[in-house]
Scaffold this motif. Sequence first.
Motif, mmCIF file in Angstrom:
data_model
loop_
_atom_site.group_PDB
_atom_site.id
_atom_site.type_symbol
_atom_site.label_atom_id
_atom_site.label_comp_id
_atom_site.label_asym_id
_atom_site.label_seq_id
_atom_site.Cartn_x
_atom_site.Cartn_y
_atom_site.Cartn_z
ATOM 1 N N LEU A 37 0.829 -1.213 0.000
ATOM 2 C CA LEU A 37 0.000 0.000 0.000
ATOM 3 C C LEU A 37 0.861 1.260 0.000
ATOM 4 O O LEU A 37 0.564 2.228 -0.715
ATOM 5 N N ALA A 38 1.909 1.270 0.802
ATOM 6 C CA ALA A 38 2.791 2.436 0.864
ATOM 7 C C ALA A 38 3.469 2.673 -0.478
ATOM 8 O O ALA A 38 3.622 3.824 -0.929
ATOM 9 N N LYS A 41 0.891 4.202 -2.788
ATOM 10 C CA LYS A 41 0.666 5.612 -2.448
ATOM 11 C C LYS A 41 1.766 6.483 -3.049
ATOM 12 O O LYS A 41 1.498 7.569 -3.592
ATOM 13 N N ARG A 45 1.540 9.346 -6.457
ATOM 14 C CA ARG A 45 1.960 10.746 -6.370
ATOM 15 C C ARG A 45 2.850 11.161 -7.539
ATOM 16 O O ARG A 45 3.134 12.348 -7.707
ATOM 17 N N GLN A 50 -3.925 13.689 -10.433
ATOM 18 C CA GLN A 50 -4.473 12.431 -9.931
ATOM 19 C C GLN A 50 -5.934 12.242 -10.304
ATOM 20 O O GLN A 50 -6.517 11.209 -10.015
ATOM 21 N N LYS A 111 -12.495 12.966 2.011
ATOM 22 C CA LYS A 111 -11.256 13.715 1.767
ATOM 23 C C LYS A 111 -11.431 15.210 1.977
ATOM 24 O O LYS A 111 -10.620 15.850 2.654
ATOM 25 N N ILE A 215 -8.716 5.653 2.738
ATOM 26 C CA ILE A 215 -8.421 7.084 2.646
ATOM 27 C C ILE A 215 -8.580 7.741 4.012
ATOM 28 O O ILE A 215 -7.746 8.554 4.433
ATOM 29 N N LYS A 218 -5.666 7.397 6.062
ATOM 30 C CA LYS A 218 -4.460 8.003 5.469
ATOM 31 C C LYS A 218 -3.525 6.954 4.861
ATOM 32 O O LYS A 218 -2.326 7.210 4.685
ATOM 33 N N LEU A 220 -4.113 5.782 1.857
ATOM 34 C CA LEU A 220 -4.099 6.218 0.468
ATOM 35 C C LEU A 220 -4.547 7.674 0.413
ATOM 36 O O LEU A 220 -5.277 8.141 1.294
ATOM 37 N N ASP A 221 -4.110 8.375 -0.633
ATOM 38 C CA ASP A 221 -4.544 9.760 -0.832
ATOM 39 C C ASP A 221 -5.785 9.843 -1.708
ATOM 40 O O ASP A 221 -6.597 10.754 -1.550
ATOM 41 N N ALA A 266 -2.818 -3.813 -4.648
ATOM 42 C CA ALA A 266 -1.919 -2.661 -4.580
ATOM 43 C C ALA A 266 -0.782 -2.805 -5.576
ATOM 44 O O ALA A 266 -0.414 -1.852 -6.274
#
Length: 360
Positions: A37-38, A41, A45, A50, A111, A215, A218, A220-221, A266
């Motif tokens: 997941l990280a 993310k 970016r 996005q 969000k 989301i 936090k 995911l953005d 992911a």
Amino acid sequence: MSFDRAIPYNALPALPPVVELETKAVLKQVVVARTALAELKGIARLLPNQGVLIQAVGLQEAKISSEIENIVTTDDALYRGFANDGEGSDPKTKEVLHYKDALWQGYQWVKQDNMPLTTRLFDTLYQVVKQADDGVRRLPGTRLANPAGQTIYTPPEGEGVIRDKLGNLERFINEPSELDPLVRLAVMHYQFEAIHPFPDGNGRVGRILNILYLISEKLLDVPILYLSRYIIEHKGDYYRGLSGVTEDAKWEAWVLYMLRAVESTARLTGERILAILELKQAATAKAESVLPKVQVPAILDVVFRHPYCKVKFLEQAGLGSRPTCTKYLRALVGAGLLREQPVWRENYFINDAFFDALVK
């Protein structure tokens, strides 16, 4: 005493479950899933806009999530319908587009408005997905059956009972907890599906909630981790996992299933984003040879948001008059980046490479 699938499951236990959820195997898989997941993310970016992910990629989730409930449309019909705001689309395509709208509204809720996941949100998602003005089930008689017509599960019934269980779910989602958020995600998803609060669309609403929860935590953005493809590809394990919790309290197997779904999805989503980014970078060099360089980034942002692009999308982005925007798109056709296709009174400029990257 064996579980009776024909009796409404009003005895569905409150959360949190009174079993050990974070077993050694679960914690090991949590580390792997959180790492994936990280990485996703970070990859997301890399895209300057996005909106590409929220809209075009999100449509694939809408399509696949709807297929789980036998609402089937084609990729061509879906992206053409997206370009036309649903006008002229068949009923099933429109229903898939409603899912996309619900996902977007949920994203705004979490969000931008920084609101918690509540029954009010659940109701809103259901109403958008189903274009309905009702909400939590009030009438008895709901049951889930297999293709042979045999009852496989009967959810709780009675509006008061259902609302009590949704209230307990709200608290579990939003109150502080020592459980890892991904473990809570697995528990949340099971409980929502077991409550089955609405007359229809529960699976789709539950899958949207998965995304919104990530989301809100936090992790995911933007809403880009869509588990529906994994569920379709491992459908038997999915339903066995749900029934295993219901009938035998087999939480570990269910949590591990969801963690593997997060990890796998992911990684695949990260690969898809990198492929889209590579396409866009290659398109930039070609576009700069036929368009004013200062306009290229903004034009490609539009072209890589709408696989079926129209002149009005460039106009709406403030890129010029209709003749100017038409000239830009036809220059991209000449450069081999787009394909122009007239349909009735409309001209589409189709980004085939982007379309293929989305639907593969």
